[in-house]
Scaffold this motif. Structure first.
Motif, short mmCIF file in Angstrom:
data_model
loop_
_atom_site.label_atom_id
_atom_site.label_comp_id
_atom_site.label_asym_id
_atom_site.label_seq_id
_atom_site.Cartn_x
_atom_site.Cartn_y
_atom_site.Cartn_z
N SER A 197 73.62 -10.96 26.02
CA SER A 197 73.34 -11.69 27.26
C SER A 197 72.43 -12.89 26.98
CB SER A 197 72.67 -10.77 28.28
OG SER A 197 73.56 -9.73 28.66
N GLN A 248 75.63 -10.05 34.27
CA GLN A 248 75.70 -8.60 34.16
C GLN A 248 75.19 -7.93 35.44
OE1 GLN A 248 73.61 -7.49 30.66
NE2 GLN A 248 74.36 -5.39 30.67
N ASP A 269 79.93 -11.32 31.63
CA ASP A 269 79.03 -10.33 31.05
C ASP A 269 79.29 -8.98 31.72
OD1 ASP A 269 77.01 -9.03 29.71
OD2 ASP A 269 75.47 -10.53 30.15
N GLY A 318 70.32 -4.93 30.07
CA GLY A 318 70.91 -4.13 31.15
C GLY A 318 71.00 -2.65 30.81
MG MG Z 1 73.41 -7.71 28.37
#
Ligand code: MG
Ligand code: ATP
Length: 504
Positions: A44, A86, A167, A402
């Protein structure tokens, strides 16, 4: 082949964390380029640098052979770079169309008035391109997570992007929605768009990726053509070792255990229609079904997050009244939400506070003083047990990747010591290695005597974990199977056998 994007020697560090360490990456026109790696590998971050959200410390960015400086998201949009994040970032109190065109709404009457009609027509066109049947005037708050994700995708496309970064776009989508999305992705590829695709779902690679780049610890390990590799090789590159086969043996015999939770004829509008089920101590009950089948609704209702119209809930044989989540917790019922932003975490607070927050009373010394050291020690134990990647327990949760945020949610609930636990999509967005760990953890909790309900849209996960499988469709229970008899096919049959479609 035209190179759209070329990143060379990109480095980025945050206080105490080297997130990117001289990373190189290249994206061609008309390709789907998968970016793989464990939670916290830097995927990310790399894409946020390309999208102008993070400033790089070192390295070069070239777009179509031209060195550029992507200093802001606006710069990135002007360069034709669209990103679907995300975490969902929509304004819940605005409509789908307003979210897409926020800050650049069409106007009329010398620019004095918002041109609602054009706004909605433009959004409708984008939805048509996505094969999405959605009224653009719908408030985002009224959309399922899956549909919110589709609105995010529509928004990214609305900039006429030639580079589209996704993402984990499918984390919240069901099989049909994934198929629809892939159709759109292929169509965009056909049109010359280059797509960066981040996902933890290995089974998607074969279907959609042309090339794969694997990252580990902020570095790129390799870029390979999908045709020249396979999933096992990619996992090996990701985790630096081969993963042991993580199968469950025969489910334990829990038939004589005490019933921990019994739900009878639960009703809530059209979402929950006479749902009955029970879970015994030591048992893992899988809730299977398509997105929107009502599984999360049932969990939320039992947890007291939504009011019910009728039905009975019994805990350890005793009828209980659950009107709020506090009531549920007081009865030993925990719910690990699928939407960690909304229910699970105070993202501005640090890791230890999030883990300990709801269990403070147990960590108070002499009932008065907050025992900071005990909190840190407890949190540290979970960080180790779950392999949460963070520089320290004092790190704000919003700065974690995440997947690592998801692990913090799990730690928090483990500490609360509930004996009835609902896990709603527990491994969404979690990497293959950590996923195996979480599966083992759920097994262990059951072995300790906890009654567990696992909601998952991934059939292999349902089959891996459940002792018994309950299948729902359109708010009803359409079947129940012993795990030994359940297969992906048998579950899918039940998941699509709704009252409205069962015409025989
Ligand atoms: Mg990520
Ligand atoms: N704003 C930030 N401040 C501090 N550290 C950060 C920040 N953003 C990311 N990090 C750290 O940088 C590392 C890389 O994170 P990143 O979000 O890029 O991982 P990822 O590969 O996308 O993981 P996941 O699969 O879990 O989403 C992690 O250790 C993360 O905690």
């Amino acid at each position: 082949m035209d190179t759209l994007v070329s990143l060379r020697g990109l480095s980025k560090s945050f206080a105490g964390v080297q997130a990117l360490d001289k990373v190189s990456f290249e994206l061609r026109a008309s390709e789907v380029h998968a970016l793989m790696g464990e939670n916290g590998a830097g995927k990310s971050t790399l894409m946020k640098v390309l999208a102008g959200i993070h400033a790089r410390d070192a390295g070069e960015i070239e777009i179509e052979g031209r060195a550029v400086d992507v200093a802001s998201p606006r710069d990135a949009q002007a360069l034709g770079i669209g990103i679907v994040h995300q975490e969902l970032n929509l304004m819940r109190h605005l409509s789908a169309a307003q979210n897409i065109f926020i800050g650049r709404e069409p106007r009329r009457g010398l620019g004095l008035f918002l041109d609602e009609e054009r706004l909605n027509a433009d959004a409708r066109r984008l939805f048509a391109r996505l094969n999405l049947d959605l009224d653009p005037r719908t408030l985002v708050a009224d959309l399922t997570v899956a549909r919110q994700q589709m609105v995010e995708i529509a928004k990214a496309l609305s900039f006429d992007s030639k580079v589209l970064i996704m993402d984990e776009p499918t984390a919240a989508l069901n099989a049909q929605e994934v198929a629809d999305l892939f159709r759109v992705v292929r169509q965009l590829r056909e049109e010359g768009v280059g797509i960066v695709y981040i996902s933890h779902r290995m089974d998607e690679l074969r279907q959609i990726a042309d090339r794969v780049t694997v990252m580990r610890d902020g570095r790129t390990i390799a870029t390979v053509a999908m045709a020249d590799t396979d999933v096992a090789a990619i996992i090996h590159m990701m985790v630096g070792r081969a993963l042991e086969e993580n199968l469950r043996g025969a489910p334990p015999d829990t038939a004589r255990n005490e019933v921990a939770l019994e739900v009878r004829k639960l009703r809530r509008g059209a979402a929950i229609r006479d749902v009955s089920f029970s879970v015994r101590k030591g048992e893992i009950l899988g809730f299977a079904g398509l997105m929107g089948a009502g599984r999360t609704e049932v969990a939320r209702a039992v947890f007291g997050a939504d009011a019910i119209d009728g039905g009975e809930i019994r805990v350890h044989g005793r009828a209980v009244r659950i009107r709020t989540p506090q009531d549920a917790v007081a009865n030993g019922i925990g719910y690990l939400s699928e939407d960690r932003k909304q229910f699970g975490l105070a993202t501005a607070m640090d890791v230890q506070a999030n883990i300990a927050m709801t269990s403070m009373s147990r960590l108070l010394r002499l009932g008065m003083f907050i025992d900071q050291a005990a909190i840190a020690r407890t949190a540290d134990g979970y960080v180790r047990q779950l392999g949460i990647r963070t520089p320290s327990v004092a790190q704000p949760v919003k700065l974690l990747s995440g997947g690592n945020q998801q692990k913090v949610v799990i730690a928090k609930w483990l500490l609360r010591d509930c004996d009835i636990l609902f896990f709603d999509e527990p491994t969404r967005g979690i990497d293959v290695g950590a996923k195996a760990e979480i599966h083992k953890l759920i097994d262990a909790l059951a072995a300790q005597g906890k009654a567990i309900v696992v909601i998952s849209s991934e059939l292999p996960e349902i089959l891996r974990l459940s002792h018994r499988v309950l299948v729902m469709c359109e708010g009803r229970v359409t079947g129940e199977q012993d795990a030994r008899d359940a297969t992906q096919e048998s579950i899918m049959r039940l998941a699509t056998r709704c009252a409205s479609s069962a015409t025989h």
